[in-house]
Design a protein around this motif. Structure first.
Motif, short mmCIF file in Angstrom:
data_model
loop_
_atom_site.label_atom_id
_atom_site.label_comp_id
_atom_site.label_asym_id
_atom_site.label_seq_id
_atom_site.Cartn_x
_atom_site.Cartn_y
_atom_site.Cartn_z
N LEU A 246 -9.02 1.05 6.14
CA LEU A 246 -9.12 1.48 4.81
C LEU A 246 -8.27 1.05 3.68
O LEU A 246 -7.03 1.60 3.77
N MET A 247 -9.01 0.27 2.88
CA MET A 247 -8.07 -0.08 1.72
C MET A 247 -9.10 0.21 0.56
O MET A 247 -10.36 0.29 0.74
N VAL A 248 -8.30 0.21 -0.69
CA VAL A 248 -9.14 0.29 -1.94
C VAL A 248 -9.20 -0.89 -2.88
O VAL A 248 -7.90 -1.62 -2.96
N TYR B 136 -5.40 -2.42 -1.93
CA TYR B 136 -4.22 -1.39 -2.01
C TYR B 136 -4.60 -0.49 -0.74
O TYR B 136 -5.82 -0.26 -0.64
N LEU B 137 -3.57 0.34 -0.30
CA LEU B 137 -3.70 1.33 0.36
C LEU B 137 -4.09 2.66 -0.60
O LEU B 137 -3.29 2.77 -1.66
N PRO B 138 -5.01 3.72 -0.24
CA PRO B 138 -4.80 4.83 -1.02
C PRO B 138 -3.60 5.60 -0.85
O PRO B 138 -3.00 5.86 0.12
N ALA C 62 3.27 -5.36 -0.02
CA ALA C 62 3.09 -4.09 0.94
C ALA C 62 1.96 -4.10 1.48
O ALA C 62 1.99 -3.50 2.80
N GLY C 63 0.88 -4.53 1.13
CA GLY C 63 -0.49 -4.54 1.98
C GLY C 63 -0.38 -5.22 3.05
O GLY C 63 -0.83 -4.98 4.25
N VAL C 64 0.25 -6.61 2.87
CA VAL C 64 0.36 -7.62 4.01
C VAL C 64 1.04 -7.09 5.12
O VAL C 64 0.78 -7.23 6.23
N ALA C 65 2.25 -6.35 4.66
CA ALA C 65 3.23 -5.76 5.72
C ALA C 65 2.56 -4.58 6.66
O ALA C 65 2.83 -4.56 7.83
N THR C 66 1.77 -3.91 5.75
CA THR C 66 1.05 -2.98 6.42
C THR C 66 0.22 -3.26 7.47
O THR C 66 -0.27 -3.03 8.63
#
Length: 147
Positions: free
Chosen positions: A30-32, A41-43, A132-136
């Motif tokens: 889940l991203m927003v 982005y992550l919540p 940071a989203g890519v790394a996640t």
């Protein structure tokens, strides 16, 4: 030497410390997106003074995706340290990711506050993510949890 903004030239800015919630369903994370933006982005958000990282993740989930996470279910997944999106080169974000389950087991994440919409994504969506989203996405894919 002072810069026009009052800081020291050449001094590294303090890292941005955030907590984020990683909800995974059907091998998707889940991203927003924020209002008027297309970046995923992550919540999550900044940890407030006196607040634990877990408490920040629970608060941000309530504020951004309207879900209550069961505090006893919260577990640290991993931490991402990388260039902060939209910040000067060299400014780092330190994002601790937490997994957890919904407190009532039936709530569906929905957009709230500054969040415009929710998206269930895979690594194929990495092009829409900040560092940071890519790394996640890479981290959860490496653990075999998302596609």
């Amino acid at each position: 030497m002072a810069s026009p903004g009052g800081g020291s030239v050449g001094a590294a800015a303090a890292p941005i410390v955030v907590s984020a919630v990683a909800l995974i369903r059907d091998r998707r994370l889940l991203m927003v997106t924020s209002r008027g933006r297309d970046v995923l982005y992550l919540p999550g958000g900044k940890v407030e003074p006196g607040e634990s990282a877990v408490a920040a993740a629970i608060r941000e989930a309530r504020e951004e995706i309207s879900v209550d996470l069961a505090p006893e279910s919260m577990a640290e997944a991993f931490t991402v340290t990388t260039q902060a999106h939209g910040e000067a080169e060299g400014r780092q974000v330190v994002m601790t990711l937490f997994t957890g389950t919904l407190a009532d087991g039936s709530a569906e994440p929905t957009a709230a506050a500054e969040v415009d919409s929710v998206h269930w994504v895979t690594t194929a969506d990495a092009g829409r993510c900040p560092p940071a989203g890519v790394a996640t996405l890479e981290g959860f894919a490496a653990r075999g949890l998302i596609d």
